[in-house]
Design a protein around this motif. Structure first.
Motif, PDB file in Angstrom:
ATOM      1  N   ALA A 101      28.158  -9.421 -26.323  1.00 39.94           N
ATOM      2  CA  ALA A 101      28.104  -8.696 -27.914  1.00 39.94           C
ATOM      3  C   ALA A 101      26.903  -7.996 -28.096  1.00 39.94           C
ATOM      4  CB  ALA A 101      28.654  -9.409 -28.831  1.00 39.94           C
ATOM      5  N   ILE A 102      25.779  -8.778 -27.867  1.00 39.67           N
ATOM      6  CA  ILE A 102      24.433  -8.196 -27.808  1.00 39.67           C
ATOM      7  C   ILE A 102      24.094  -7.173 -27.297  1.00 39.67           C
ATOM      8  CG2 ILE A 102      21.808  -9.185 -27.746  1.00 39.67           C
ATOM      9  CD1 ILE A 102      22.725 -11.836 -28.353  1.00 39.67           C
ATOM     10  N   GLY A 123      13.509  -6.311 -36.723  1.00 37.37           N
ATOM     11  CA  GLY A 123      14.634  -7.233 -36.164  1.00 37.37           C
ATOM     12  C   GLY A 123      15.607  -6.846 -35.427  1.00 37.37           C
ATOM     13  N   SER A 124      15.561  -5.574 -35.054  1.00 32.00           N
ATOM     14  CA  SER A 124      16.528  -5.000 -34.005  1.00 32.00           C
ATOM     15  C   SER A 124      17.857  -5.008 -34.651  1.00 32.00           C
ATOM     16  CB  SER A 124      16.436  -5.703 -32.786  1.00 32.00           C
ATOM     17  OG  SER A 124      15.153  -5.563 -32.212  1.00 32.00           O
ATOM     18  N   ARG A 176      26.178  -0.327 -37.658  1.00 34.14           N
ATOM     19  CA  ARG A 176      27.137  -1.126 -36.954  1.00 34.14           C
ATOM     20  C   ARG A 176      26.399  -2.740 -36.919  1.00 34.14           C
ATOM     21  NH1 ARG A 176      28.898   1.688 -31.158  1.00 34.14           N
ATOM     22  NH2 ARG A 176      29.761   3.746 -32.360  1.00 34.14           N
ATOM     23  N   GLY A 177      25.359  -2.846 -37.256  1.00 31.77           N
ATOM     24  CA  GLY A 177      24.737  -4.070 -37.307  1.00 31.77           C
ATOM     25  C   GLY A 177      25.202  -4.913 -38.637  1.00 31.77           C
ATOM     26  N   GLY A 178      25.877  -4.080 -39.527  1.00 29.51           N
ATOM     27  CA  GLY A 178      26.505  -4.874 -40.450  1.00 29.51           C
ATOM     28  C   GLY A 178      27.544  -5.940 -40.216  1.00 29.51           C
ATOM     29  N   ALA A 218      23.263  -1.297 -26.827  1.00 31.92           N
ATOM     30  CA  ALA A 218      23.915  -0.015 -26.037  1.00 31.92           C
ATOM     31  C   ALA A 218      24.035   1.170 -26.850  1.00 31.92           C
ATOM     32  CB  ALA A 218      24.826  -0.118 -25.078  1.00 31.92           C
ATOM     33  N   THR A 219      24.358   0.825 -28.262  1.00 30.97           N
ATOM     34  CA  THR A 219      24.501   2.051 -29.376  1.00 30.97           C
ATOM     35  C   THR A 219      23.000   2.705 -29.548  1.00 30.97           C
ATOM     36  OG1 THR A 219      23.983   0.381 -31.214  1.00 30.97           O
ATOM     37  CG2 THR A 219      26.283   0.539 -30.196  1.00 30.97           C
TER      38      THR A 219
END
Length: 210
Positions: free
Chosen positions: A153-154, A168-169, A175-177, A159-160
């Protein structure tokens, strides 16, 4: 909040946002200010001593950005502006995380954050372009708990491309939500600009949001 308006405040006719972040531009736009907004991307020194606290880091870097933008306003009309600088960092168990320099660092950051609580600090500086005595600096802190993620998943998230320009990347507004389990504090602080704090600080310069 106590009234901290500067006395003899020079008239403000424009807001200058000292940031290249599209997220901060959107958040300033949310305020619906009657003032025109000028966006600048000043170069400023972002190095800090190793012994600086997270609060000092974000407040001083926000102030540096605002002061650097001041030097880019040669026209007398532009000098009647309030300049806003901001800086955001992620802190995990004392480690300060800025933007990743490459995919490997993004992976390291995200792997460390998964399944844990971390802190997000944003410093905000408001200064008058003409009157150097009028400067206000503050910060907000939000605690964020991430889901436990597997390595696949990481990698898919990296890749997005979204993590590469985020402290913090990850970007909670994108999408990080879906990586976030819960937050304690201001959501907009995690996005990069705590609008409630900013509105209070602008009021010190005679700029009322409401």
């Amino acid at each position: 909040m106590a009234d901290r308006r500067f006395t003899n405040t020079t008239a403000v006719r424009q807001l200058v946002l000292a940031s290249s972040s599209p997220r901060r531009r959107e958040l300033v736009g949310m305020l619906g200010l009657s003032l025109p907004v000028l966006v600048l991307s000043p170069d400023s020194d972002e190095s800090t001593p190793a012994d600086w606290s997270p609060v000092r880091i974000v407040e001083q870097l926000a102030l540096r950005k605002a002061r650097a933008a001041r030097t880019l306003l040669p026209n007398s009309a532009d000098r009647e502006s309030v300049i806003v600088g901001a800086d955001t960092i992620v802190v995990l168990r004392g480690e300060v995380m800025g933007k990743p320099v490459d995919v490997a660092e993004a992976h390291r950051m995200l792997s460390g954050l998964q399944g844990t609580e971390h802190e997000v600090y944003t410093g905000v500086a408001c200064i008058h372009a003409r009157d150097e005595s009028q400067e206000s600096v503050s910060h907000r802190l939000t605690r964020v708990t991430m889901k436990t993620l597997d390595d696949a998943a990481i990698h898919r998230y990296i890749a997005t491309g979204e993590p590469m320009d985020k402290a913090g990347s990850y970007g909670i507004q994108g999408r990080g939500g879906v990586l976030v389990e819960r937050i304690d504090g201001c959501y907009f602080n995690v996005v990069g600009l705590p609008v409630s704090l900013l509105s209070d600080m602008l009021a010190e310069f005679g700029v009322d949001v409401l």
